[in-house]
Design a protein around this motif. Structure first.
Motif, mmCIF file in Angstrom:
data_model
loop_
_atom_site.group_PDB
_atom_site.id
_atom_site.type_symbol
_atom_site.label_atom_id
_atom_site.label_comp_id
_atom_site.label_asym_id
_atom_site.label_seq_id
_atom_site.Cartn_x
_atom_site.Cartn_y
_atom_site.Cartn_z
ATOM 1 N N UNK A 1 -36.653 13.153 65.539
ATOM 2 C CA UNK A 1 -36.774 11.856 64.868
ATOM 3 C C UNK A 1 -38.033 11.888 64.008
ATOM 4 N N UNK A 2 -37.892 11.533 62.727
ATOM 5 C CA UNK A 2 -39.036 11.476 61.817
ATOM 6 C C UNK A 2 -39.187 10.034 61.333
ATOM 7 N N UNK B 1 -42.124 12.917 64.818
ATOM 8 C CA UNK B 1 -43.242 13.081 63.876
ATOM 9 C C UNK B 1 -43.222 11.918 62.885
ATOM 10 N N UNK B 2 -44.260 11.843 62.075
ATOM 11 C CA UNK B 2 -44.376 10.796 61.050
ATOM 12 C C UNK B 2 -44.679 11.428 59.704
ATOM 13 N N UNK B 3 -44.035 10.928 58.653
ATOM 14 C CA UNK B 3 -44.331 11.330 57.282
ATOM 15 C C UNK B 3 -44.423 10.069 56.431
ATOM 16 N N UNK B 4 -45.509 9.900 55.720
ATOM 17 C CA UNK B 4 -45.645 8.721 54.863
ATOM 18 C C UNK B 4 -47.037 8.606 54.302
ATOM 19 N N UNK C 1 -37.246 24.022 66.523
ATOM 20 C CA UNK C 1 -38.232 24.261 67.567
ATOM 21 C C UNK C 1 -39.558 24.753 67.040
ATOM 22 N N UNK C 2 -39.770 24.637 65.730
ATOM 23 C CA UNK C 2 -41.034 25.083 65.139
ATOM 24 C C UNK C 2 -42.122 24.031 65.353
ATOM 25 N N UNK D 1 -42.356 12.265 49.784
ATOM 26 C CA UNK D 1 -42.140 11.792 51.153
ATOM 27 C C UNK D 1 -40.803 12.307 51.685
ATOM 28 N N UNK D 2 -39.751 12.212 50.861
ATOM 29 C CA UNK D 2 -38.423 12.659 51.298
ATOM 30 C C UNK D 2 -38.398 14.150 51.588
ATOM 31 N N UNK D 3 -38.956 14.948 50.698
ATOM 32 C CA UNK D 3 -38.944 16.401 50.888
ATOM 33 C C UNK D 3 -39.690 16.804 52.158
ATOM 34 N N UNK D 4 -40.845 16.200 52.380
ATOM 35 C CA UNK D 4 -41.629 16.524 53.571
ATOM 36 C C UNK D 4 -40.942 16.025 54.840
ATOM 37 N N UNK D 5 -40.293 14.862 54.756
ATOM 38 C CA UNK D 5 -39.592 14.322 55.926
ATOM 39 C C UNK D 5 -38.427 15.226 56.325
ATOM 40 N N UNK D 6 -37.663 15.688 55.341
ATOM 41 C CA UNK D 6 -36.533 16.584 55.640
ATOM 42 C C UNK D 6 -37.038 17.916 56.186
ATOM 43 N N UNK D 7 -38.077 18.457 55.570
ATOM 44 C CA UNK D 7 -38.654 19.714 56.046
ATOM 45 C C UNK D 7 -39.141 19.582 57.487
ATOM 46 N N UNK D 8 -39.786 18.462 57.797
ATOM 47 C CA UNK D 8 -40.285 18.226 59.154
ATOM 48 C C UNK D 8 -39.141 18.121 60.148
#
Length: 399
Positions: A161-162, A180-183, A348-349, A334-341
């Motif tokens: 869940x991001x 995790x959190x992205x924003x 499991x990284x 934000x979207x690119x980093x959220x999907x990558x995360x």
């Protein structure tokens, strides 16, 4: 495990099942044909026909299942949707990024805007079929009231869940291992807007400015950080904060109209309006332009927003309005980093618990250059008015 690797594993598993099934039929059919139908074994063994047919049919079924099965899906639970242009731009960028990884996005909208209770209702449905999703994105509403519900949900579903834009967790140690959190940092947004306005107001020679802050209860750090920075630069500034606009253009327009009427009666002046999103900033501009057309304009007033939505940027770039600047939250980044995360969590990284995306100001350049003309105030209204409980209820930003 990557999406491609998972797909190959499923295909190999289905093929193996088909081949094993064929082998079982072959052995069984061979024994039967040797004992009951010896005449057939002299030409084409009957058991071979049966086993071959079964194997081919099973393999065809495996390929059909592989080719026709549903695509991988992720969900996003938003806090609000109607007329939320930054959310729409974020969704557009999320969809594009996920599609490149073979994942579809399922949108979940609460029955009421910014309703924590509505989001909790949605969580119940997502929990029941969580295994249908590779993971999910959440824009948390009413983060204080819903924190326990979100924590329970994240621990139960196991999938990554991001949280985007707003998180129910205050510190890194509170995040479950699959979360995790992205924003963007809410306090940074308010601070950056204040810095820009401090420069713009200072260049005009105004020593005791009147400022209206139009906000929502959703991201209180935006208005709180703005007030702290601006008041530090102008200790005698008269700052009014209204946090009941709910990121709504019409409500913001009405608040500005009422505030300008009141300040006019008291003999004060409003020099600047800071709105904690662009929809509210555009609402402020609507009122200012309407009053100007009626001959009751508020003078050379400056409006600053947040989000850098397409309409806001176009309005600023066109010139001729009070809308002079907006704090940029890069929805694409934000979207690119959220999907990558999310994909890293799924594999499991190790990931950063909170990834903060830096903000900028549009337009880039000297603040005073975006504020044509200057006018020194003769009066300011007597005292700051804080509407909606500004002090004392600050929700910390994500870590």
């Amino acid at each position: 495990m990557s999406t491609v690797t998972s797909d190959r594993a499923r295909l190999l598993r289905d093929l193996l099942i088909a081949l094993v099934s064929g082998l079982i039929l072959a052995v069984g059919g061979g024994i039967y044909s040797a004992m009951a139908l010896p005449s057939l074994t002299s030409s084409v063994p009957f058991w071979l026909i049966i086993s071959s047919t079964a194997t081919v049919a099973g393999t065809a079924f495996a390929f059909a299942r592989y080719r026709n099965r549903g695509r991988l899906q992720a969900f996003i639970l938003v806090s609000a949707f109607a007329q939320k242009h930054w959310v729409a731009e974020l969704l557009e960028n999320l969809i594009r990024s996920l599609e490149r990884n073979g994942i579809d996005l399922v949108l979940k909208i609460p029955p009421y805007e910014y309703s924590g209770h509505g989001q909790v209702q949605q969580l119940a449905g997502i929990r029941r079929k969580s295994q249908s999703f590779v993971g999910g994105f959440v824009m948390a509403a009413d983060r204080t009231a819903t924190r326990a519900d979100f924590e329970s949900f994240c621990r139960d579903v196991k999938i990554p869940i991001v949280f985007i834009d707003s998180s129910p967790f205050d510190h890194a140690r509170e995040y479950p291992s699959n979360v995790a959190f992205v924003g963007c940092d809410s306090a940074e947004i308010g601070d950056k807007a204040a810095k820009w306005l401090v420069k713009a107001i200072g260049d005009r020679g105004i020593g005791s400015p009147g400022v209206l802050v139009i906000a929502s209860t959703e991201h209180p750090d935006r208005q709180n950080a703005f007030v702290a920075r601006f008041q530090a630069a102008f200790p005698s500034a008269q700052i009014t904060v209204n946090d009941q606009a709910m990121y709504d253009r019409k409500r913001s327009s009405e608040i500005v109209d009422q505030h300008l009427d009141r300040v006019g009666i008291e003999g004060g002046t409003v020099h600047a309006i800071f709105c904690t999103n662009d929809e509210m900033a555009l609402g402020a501009v609507d009122t200012i332009q309407r009053r100007a057309a009626a001959g009751n304009g508020p003078g050379d007033l400056v409006v600053v927003g947040v989000d850098a939505t397409r309409e806001a940027v176009a309005t600023i770039d066109s010139g001729g309005t009070a809308f002079r600047a907006t704090v940029v939250q890069g929805s694409r980044q934000v979207a690119e980093l959220a999907v990558s995360t999310l994909l890293k969590l799924r594999a499991g990284d190790r990931v950063e618990v909170a990834t903060m995306v830096p903000t900028t100001i549009h337009p880039i350049g000297n603040a005073s250059s975006a504020v044509p003309g200057s006018r020194v105030a003769g009066k300011t209204f007597p005292s700051a008015l804080h509407t909606g409980g500004l002090a004392g209820d600050v929700a910390p930003a994500p870590p």
